[in-house]
Design an enzyme around this catalytic site. Structure first.
Site, PDB file in Angstrom:
ATOM      1  N   ASN A  10       0.860  -1.178   0.000  1.00 15.33           N
ATOM      2  CA  ASN A  10       0.000   0.000   0.000  1.00 15.33           C
ATOM      3  C   ASN A  10       0.899   1.231   0.000  1.00 15.33           C
ATOM      4  O   ASN A  10       1.476   1.588   1.025  1.00 15.33           O
ATOM      5  CB  ASN A  10      -0.895  -0.018   1.249  1.00 15.33           C
ATOM      6  N   LYS A  12       0.100   4.271  -0.400  1.00 20.98           N
ATOM      7  CA  LYS A  12      -0.542   5.489   0.118  1.00 20.98           C
ATOM      8  C   LYS A  12      -0.279   6.665  -0.841  1.00 20.98           C
ATOM      9  O   LYS A  12      -0.317   6.476  -2.043  1.00 20.98           O
ATOM     10  CB  LYS A  12      -0.062   5.790   1.537  1.00 20.98           C
ATOM     11  N   HIS A  97      -9.455   1.224   4.596  1.00 23.24           N
ATOM     12  CA  HIS A  97      -8.190   1.379   5.341  1.00 23.24           C
ATOM     13  C   HIS A  97      -8.431   2.313   6.527  1.00 23.24           C
ATOM     14  O   HIS A  97      -9.245   3.236   6.434  1.00 23.24           O
ATOM     15  CB  HIS A  97      -7.117   1.947   4.409  1.00 23.24           C
ATOM     16  N   GLU A  99      -6.902   4.734   7.606  1.00 20.17           N
ATOM     17  CA  GLU A  99      -6.747   6.162   7.283  1.00 20.17           C
ATOM     18  C   GLU A  99      -7.997   6.696   6.585  1.00 20.17           C
ATOM     19  O   GLU A  99      -8.391   7.844   6.779  1.00 20.17           O
ATOM     20  CB  GLU A  99      -5.488   6.369   6.424  1.00 20.17           C
ATOM     21  N   GLU A 169      -5.576  -4.838  10.595  1.00 19.71           N
ATOM     22  CA  GLU A 169      -4.537  -3.844  10.826  1.00 19.71           C
ATOM     23  C   GLU A 169      -4.828  -3.106  12.120  1.00 19.71           C
ATOM     24  O   GLU A 169      -5.630  -2.148  12.123  1.00 19.71           O
ATOM     25  CB  GLU A 169      -4.501  -2.840   9.673  1.00 19.71           C
ATOM     26  N   GLY A 175       2.396   2.241  10.725  1.00 24.27           N
ATOM     27  CA  GLY A 175       3.351   3.334  10.561  1.00 24.27           C
ATOM     28  C   GLY A 175       4.041   3.737  11.851  1.00 24.27           C
ATOM     29  O   GLY A 175       4.688   4.782  11.911  1.00 24.27           O
ATOM     30  N   SER A 215       3.407  -2.231  10.440  1.00 30.91           N
ATOM     31  CA  SER A 215       4.858  -2.274  10.616  1.00 30.91           C
ATOM     32  C   SER A 215       5.465  -3.639  10.277  1.00 30.91           C
ATOM     33  O   SER A 215       6.374  -4.117  10.961  1.00 30.91           O
ATOM     34  CB  SER A 215       5.237  -1.837  12.043  1.00 30.91           C
TER      35      SER A 215
HETATM   36  C1  PEP Z   1      -0.725   0.218   6.038  1.00 28.25           C
HETATM   37  O1  PEP Z   1      -0.700   1.343   5.617  1.00 28.25           O
HETATM   38  O2  PEP Z   1      -1.672  -0.506   5.725  1.00 28.25           O
HETATM   39  C2  PEP Z   1       0.374  -0.230   6.905  1.00 28.25           C
HETATM   40  C3  PEP Z   1       0.268  -1.387   7.493  1.00 28.25           C
HETATM   41  O3  PEP Z   1       1.444   0.615   7.048  1.00 28.25           O
HETATM   42  P1  PEP Z   1       2.861   0.250   7.738  1.00 28.25           P
HETATM   43  O4  PEP Z   1       3.318  -1.050   7.138  1.00 28.25           O
HETATM   44  O5  PEP Z   1       3.755   1.388   7.381  1.00 28.25           O
HETATM   45  O6  PEP Z   1       2.607   0.120   9.205  1.00 28.25           O
END
Ligand code: PEP
Length: 259
Positions: A10, A12, A97, A99, A169, A175, A215
């Site tokens: 992803n 973003k 997601h 976000e 998630e 992040g 992460s």
């Molecule tokens: C994500 O944006 O779905 C995500 C898991 O980001 P990160 O791997 O940076 O934590």
């Protein structure tokens, strides 16, 4: 381990068409036919066409959007429909997601409408769920995941759900560099699969792949994938460099082949 892992990048709001093409040019040569892993890239909308061109000829990597509108056309300024995505070569759509939920106010009913549209047209939805730190600390993980699954997947067809993907998630792990432990991930995934079983029956629930996101890095992929209900990863930060994303793909494939 019965379900082939699916690893999705992803990106973003990173990588315009030129950067997306450069990533793909560096990433494709790293892949070989022995990998047992589905690979998905989700660039920003404006980079999908360039990514599709750069991927042409590779059947190892699928393209995804990061969002989608639930209507096919109309007065929806700034939105993109499933037909547009398919025309440009996308096979998947990331929906809900955290976000999108937190910053853009998407709720379970909206995500449900988008998932229904995906199923109608044959796009594979990657439907994101997950609790905030406050919800986890308040002992509400199961309540939150159950609500997101029951409302987000309401009325969906079991046959099409079997091909769909859920991404667990935990918001506090996205992040932040703070990955869920393999045990925390497994516990949440097992609970999600229990709810999926209630909603769609055992046969379907056993086929649905549940990705972990938060992460994920090359170094922690294997221990996550080795959990019985963790079937892949949705990767943000560590998907931005070809070598790092490949490290995750390879670790997942190796763990699957060893298991
Ligand atoms: C994500 O944006 O779905 C995500 C898991 O980001 P990160 O791997 O940076 O934590």
């Amino acid at each position: 381990m019965t379900r082939k892992p699916i690893i999705a990048a992803n990106w973003k709001m990173h990588k315009g068409p030129a950067d997306s093409t450069a990533f793909i040019s560096a990433f494709l040569p790293l892949l070989d036919a022995s990998l047992s892993c589905d690979i998905v890239l989700a660039p920003p909308f404006v980079s999908l066409a360039a990514s599709a061109s750069a991927l042409a000829g590779s059947d190892q990597v699928g393209l995804s959007s990061q969002n989608m509108h639930f209507e096919e056309k109309g007065a929806f300024t700034g939105e993109i429909s499933s037909g547009m995505l398919q025309e440009i070569g996308a096979r998947y759509a990331i929906l809900g997601h955290s976000e999108r939920r937190a910053i853009f106010g998407e709720d379970d009913a909206l995500i449900n409408a988008k998932a229904k549209r995906c199923h109608e047209v044959g796009l594979v939805p990657i439907i994101c769920i997950g609790e905030t730190l406050e919800e986890r600390d308040g002992g509400k993980i199961e309540e939150v995941l159950r609500r997101q699954l029951e409302k987000g997947l309401a009325g969906l067809d079991a046959g099409k759900m079997a091909e769909s993907v859920i991404a667990y998630e935990p918001v506090w792990a996205i992040g932040t560099g703070r990955t869920a432990t393999p045990e925390q991930a497994q516990e949440a995934h097992a609970f999600a699969r229990k709810v999926l079983t209630e909603l769609f029956g055992t046969e379907t629930a056993e086929k649905i792949r549940i990705q972990y996101g938060g992460s994920v890095k090359p170094g922690n992929t294997a221990e996550l994938i080795n959990q019985p209900d963790v079937d892949g990863a949705l990767v943000g930060g560590a998907s931005l460099e070809p070598e790092s994303f490949y490290g995750i793909v390879k670790a997942a494939s190796d763990a699957y082949q060893a298991g």
